[in-house]
Design an enzyme around this catalytic site. Structure first.
Site, PDB file in Angstrom:
ATOM      1  N   ASN A   1     -12.323  -1.119  -0.541  1.00 57.53           N
ATOM      2  CA  ASN A   1     -11.592  -1.643   0.610  1.00 57.53           C
ATOM      3  C   ASN A   1     -12.332  -1.311   1.904  1.00 57.53           C
ATOM      4  O   ASN A   1     -12.674  -0.144   2.144  1.00 57.53           O
ATOM      5  CB  ASN A   1     -10.186  -1.021   0.678  1.00 57.53           C
ATOM      6  CG  ASN A   1      -9.443  -1.408   1.949  1.00 57.53           C
ATOM      7  OD1 ASN A   1      -8.971  -2.531   2.070  1.00 57.53           O
ATOM      8  ND2 ASN A   1      -9.346  -0.491   2.909  1.00 57.53           N
ATOM      9  N   GLU A   2     -12.607  -2.329   2.704  1.00 61.73           N
ATOM     10  CA  GLU A   2     -13.156  -2.157   4.055  1.00 61.73           C
ATOM     11  C   GLU A   2     -14.282  -1.126   4.101  1.00 61.73           C
ATOM     12  O   GLU A   2     -14.307  -0.239   4.973  1.00 61.73           O
ATOM     13  CB  GLU A   2     -12.040  -1.804   5.038  1.00 61.73           C
ATOM     14  CG  GLU A   2     -11.037  -2.930   5.210  1.00 61.73           C
ATOM     15  CD  GLU A   2      -9.973  -2.646   6.267  1.00 61.73           C
ATOM     16  OE1 GLU A   2      -9.916  -1.509   6.800  1.00 61.73           O
ATOM     17  OE2 GLU A   2      -9.182  -3.567   6.563  1.00 61.73           O
TER      18      GLU A   2
ATOM     19  N   GLU B   1      -6.113  -9.458   3.617  1.00 59.09           N
ATOM     20  CA  GLU B   1      -5.308  -8.800   4.646  1.00 59.09           C
ATOM     21  C   GLU B   1      -5.293  -9.703   5.873  1.00 59.09           C
ATOM     22  O   GLU B   1      -6.348  -9.992   6.439  1.00 59.09           O
ATOM     23  CB  GLU B   1      -5.854  -7.416   5.032  1.00 59.09           C
ATOM     24  CG  GLU B   1      -5.648  -6.334   3.998  1.00 59.09           C
ATOM     25  CD  GLU B   1      -5.984  -4.941   4.515  1.00 59.09           C
ATOM     26  OE1 GLU B   1      -5.773  -4.677   5.720  1.00 59.09           O
ATOM     27  OE2 GLU B   1      -6.476  -4.123   3.721  1.00 59.09           O
TER      28      GLU B   1
ATOM     29  N   TYR C   1      -6.445  -8.996  11.805  1.00 65.18           N
ATOM     30  CA  TYR C   1      -5.154  -8.822  12.466  1.00 65.18           C
ATOM     31  C   TYR C   1      -5.297  -9.230  13.930  1.00 65.18           C
ATOM     32  O   TYR C   1      -6.370  -9.081  14.524  1.00 65.18           O
ATOM     33  CB  TYR C   1      -4.686  -7.366  12.389  1.00 65.18           C
ATOM     34  CG  TYR C   1      -4.489  -6.850  10.985  1.00 65.18           C
ATOM     35  CD1 TYR C   1      -3.307  -7.092  10.293  1.00 65.18           C
ATOM     36  CD2 TYR C   1      -5.493  -6.120  10.345  1.00 65.18           C
ATOM     37  CE1 TYR C   1      -3.123  -6.614   8.998  1.00 65.18           C
ATOM     38  CE2 TYR C   1      -5.314  -5.638   9.051  1.00 65.18           C
ATOM     39  CZ  TYR C   1      -4.126  -5.890   8.387  1.00 65.18           C
ATOM     40  OH  TYR C   1      -3.951  -5.419   7.105  1.00 65.18           O
TER      41      TYR C   1
ATOM     42  N   GLN D   1       1.735  -6.399   5.484  1.00 66.06           N
ATOM     43  CA  GLN D   1       2.064  -6.145   4.089  1.00 66.06           C
ATOM     44  C   GLN D   1       3.414  -6.775   3.762  1.00 66.06           C
ATOM     45  O   GLN D   1       3.834  -7.700   4.468  1.00 66.06           O
ATOM     46  CB  GLN D   1       2.039  -4.643   3.828  1.00 66.06           C
ATOM     47  CG  GLN D   1       0.627  -4.057   3.966  1.00 66.06           C
ATOM     48  CD  GLN D   1       0.535  -2.587   3.603  1.00 66.06           C
ATOM     49  OE1 GLN D   1       1.377  -2.057   2.889  1.00 66.06           O
ATOM     50  NE2 GLN D   1      -0.489  -1.917   4.115  1.00 66.06           N
TER      51      GLN D   1
ATOM     52  N   GLU E   1       0.848  -1.189   0.000  1.00 63.86           N
ATOM     53  CA  GLU E   1       0.000   0.000   0.000  1.00 63.86           C
ATOM     54  C   GLU E   1       0.884   1.239   0.000  1.00 63.86           C
ATOM     55  O   GLU E   1       2.005   1.215   0.540  1.00 63.86           O
ATOM     56  CB  GLU E   1      -0.900  -0.018   1.245  1.00 63.86           C
ATOM     57  CG  GLU E   1      -1.860   1.163   1.348  1.00 63.86           C
ATOM     58  CD  GLU E   1      -2.838   1.012   2.504  1.00 63.86           C
ATOM     59  OE1 GLU E   1      -3.663   1.932   2.697  1.00 63.86           O
ATOM     60  OE2 GLU E   1      -2.777  -0.007   3.209  1.00 63.86           O
TER      61      GLU E   1
ATOM     62  N   ASN F   1      -6.670   1.346   2.907  1.00 59.77           N
ATOM     63  CA  ASN F   1      -7.380   2.608   3.130  1.00 59.77           C
ATOM     64  C   ASN F   1      -6.968   3.678   2.124  1.00 59.77           C
ATOM     65  O   ASN F   1      -7.759   4.557   1.773  1.00 59.77           O
ATOM     66  CB  ASN F   1      -7.117   3.117   4.554  1.00 59.77           C
ATOM     67  CG  ASN F   1      -7.708   2.201   5.615  1.00 59.77           C
ATOM     68  OD1 ASN F   1      -8.473   1.288   5.320  1.00 59.77           O
ATOM     69  ND2 ASN F   1      -7.339   2.437   6.869  1.00 59.77           N
TER      70      ASN F   1
END
Length: 505
Positions: free
Chosen positions: A174-175, A294, A246, A354, A29, A74
């Site tokens: 994304n999200e 992710e 996460y 990442q 990212e 993000n």
């Protein structure tokens, strides 16, 4: 010290599914030093003619990453892709709103795609459904994939890229369930937008695969309603639903931390059930697959990240999300890999988030110094190297224990992969007991004529041991802790250890 007795049966007929190699994907990212001072550092002695570090690229090649998600994250929800193409000298400096940084656009869509291919990876491109929408998604797809004689394909050609990039995997935002996301949407809002975007993109290039946004974590208040509602809109056009998760050991409870992979397993099972509910409700014929795009450990850098965004905003490539991983983090990464492989029938893509500097297995010293391997590098490297083929259903009998927030935690978690082409089978096993060794007996009688090729172990007496530049405290080693007799493997798994047991002819 006690020694737990564990039994495992593997059979070449007990097949879960063929493993899609994209399960070993990763993510870069435009965040922190992932791109600038990470993969790209023109002043570095190893930089190529385009400014990309060859020493970093060679380390990435060791991981054998088949696909890389880009450019966020993000970041993508305020990304104007047009800023990142054309002559670099003419590209604008922009306020990057997700991470309160300055984006200089020195590395853009074309440069990254070319770099990824040189690193042996395809690109999983994300489109901005936060501050933009259908038209812009169509435009970037036309720019990337259409051969020519149209506005945006000709624009690509004018930028020096005659052949289309042919990017085949695209994330629809994304999200979007997250209140932190620019352009955050309700379930219905996102479902409708994603459906119409997907429909239009498939008209431009019917060969692409699309990923619908799933929940940002297991703990989101809208989970799993988000999947149930959004997929009813996108089901006919998408191939995957995304998952993100996460974990961190903020409470300093190692036993409970290493049990978090059980939560990941339950998360996957619930998403599968929800996808199948939508399939039944739609009278559909296809199974929605999972892109777990992710996943990682992330918590060490939280305070520093908050200080940068709140007190020192609008820097160029500030050092953000630079978690320095310890040995127990590597164990959990290994456990998460085992969990993904156990669901190889539905989890077809996954991205360790990442790749460089930002919650990453690879780190570079600030200012263009050395590159080094974090503790989590090794379980991922082993899985990517030896975890290709067919995932086999593990039948395991293991002692169990309870932790602060988990019940019936197995002392040993394991999975096996059968590579029929190479005539090899690999067992990945983590002894997540931090107190007791385990003697593991593995029935491998269906693999007649096999022998032990090697037993690799990652272990440390210090759960908090870290690696650093020129200071590798946690690294794999060969061991003689496995023997094979009469179709039965006997392996000693030391407490808190990652084990790779390889058999072949």
């Amino acid at each position: 010290m006690a020694c737990n007795k564990v039994k495992m049966v593997i059979d070449k007929e007990f097949r879960i599914a063929e493993i899609d190699e994209r399960i070993y994907g990763s993510f870069i990212e435009h965040l922190g030093r992932a791109v600038y001072d990470g993969i790209y550092s023109p002043e570095h002695p190893t930089a190529d003619e385009h400014g990309f570090r060859n020493d970093v690229k060679e380390m990435i090649k060791e991981l054998n990453v088949p696909i890389i998600r880009y450019p966020g994250g993000n970041f993508v929800s305020s990304f104007n892709w047009e800023d990142s193409v054309g002559p670099v000298s003419e590209r604008p400096r922009r306020l990057e709103l997700a991470w309160k940084s300055i984006e200089e656009n020195k590395v853009g869509l074309n440069e990254f795609t070319k770099w990824a291919r040189s690193a042996g990876s395809d690109v999983m491109m994300a489109v901005n459904l936060g501050t933009r929408g259908i038209a812009d998604a169509c435009n970037i797809l036309e720019y990337c994939n259409h051969p020519g004689n149209t506005k945006y394909s000709d624009l690509r050609i004018s930028h020096g890229y005659k052949e289309p990039h042919n990017i085949k995997t695209w994330c629809l935002g994304n999200e979007m369930d997250g209140p932190w996301q620019l352009g955050h949407k309700t379930m219905e809002e996102y479902g409708r937008l994603a459906e119409e975007t997907a429909r239009a993109m498939k008209i431009i290039d019917p060969s692409i695969e699309l990923v619908s946004c799933g929940s940002s974590s297991l703990t989101m208040p809208t989970f799993p309603d988000w999947e149930a509602v959004t997929l009813q809109h996108t089901y006919d056009y998408v191939d995957y639903v995304s998952m993100h998760q996460y974990y961190g050991n903020g409470k300093g409870d190692s036993e409970d931390f290493l049990a978090c992979s059980d939560d990941m397993d339950q998360f996957i099972r619930t998403v599968i059930a929800t996808c199948d509910y939508v399939k039944a409700k739609k009278r559909g014929k296809k199974d929605i697959k999972i892109s777990f795009d992710e996943w990682n450990v992330w918590y060490h850098s939280n305070a520093a990240d908050n200080d940068i965004t709140e007190n020192h905003p609008w820097q160029v490539a500030p050092p953000m999300l630079e978690d320095i991983y310890n040995f127990e983090d590597a164990l959990l990464v290994g456990l998460m890999l085992i969990t993904l492989l156990k669901h190889a029938d539905r989890v077809k893509m996954a991205c360790l988030a990442q790749l460089v500097n930002v919650i990453a297995p690879i780190m570079t010293e600030a200012g263009g110094g050395a590159v080094w391997k974090q503790t989590i590098f090794y379980p991922f490297m082993h899985a990517s190297a030896f975890g290709r083929g067919t995932a086999l259903l593990p039948v395991i009998s293991s002692p169990k224990f309870d932790t602060a927030t988990h019940a019936d935690v197995t002392a040993v978690e394991a999975v096996s992969v059968y590579n029929e082409e190479k005539d090899e089978v690999t067992i990945f096993a983590v002894n997540r007991s931090i107190k007791d060794d385990a003697e593991m007996t593995i029935d491998v009688r269906s693999f007649e004529g096999y022998r032990i090729l090697e037993h690799i172990v990652l272990e440390s007496d210090d759960l908090l041991a870290e690696n650093g530049p020129f200071n590798e405290k946690v690294a794999p080693k060969q061991t003689s802790q496995s023997s094979l007799d009469g179709g039965m493997v006997t392996s000693l798994l030391h407490k808190a250890s990652w084990n790779v047991i390889r058999l072949g002819k």
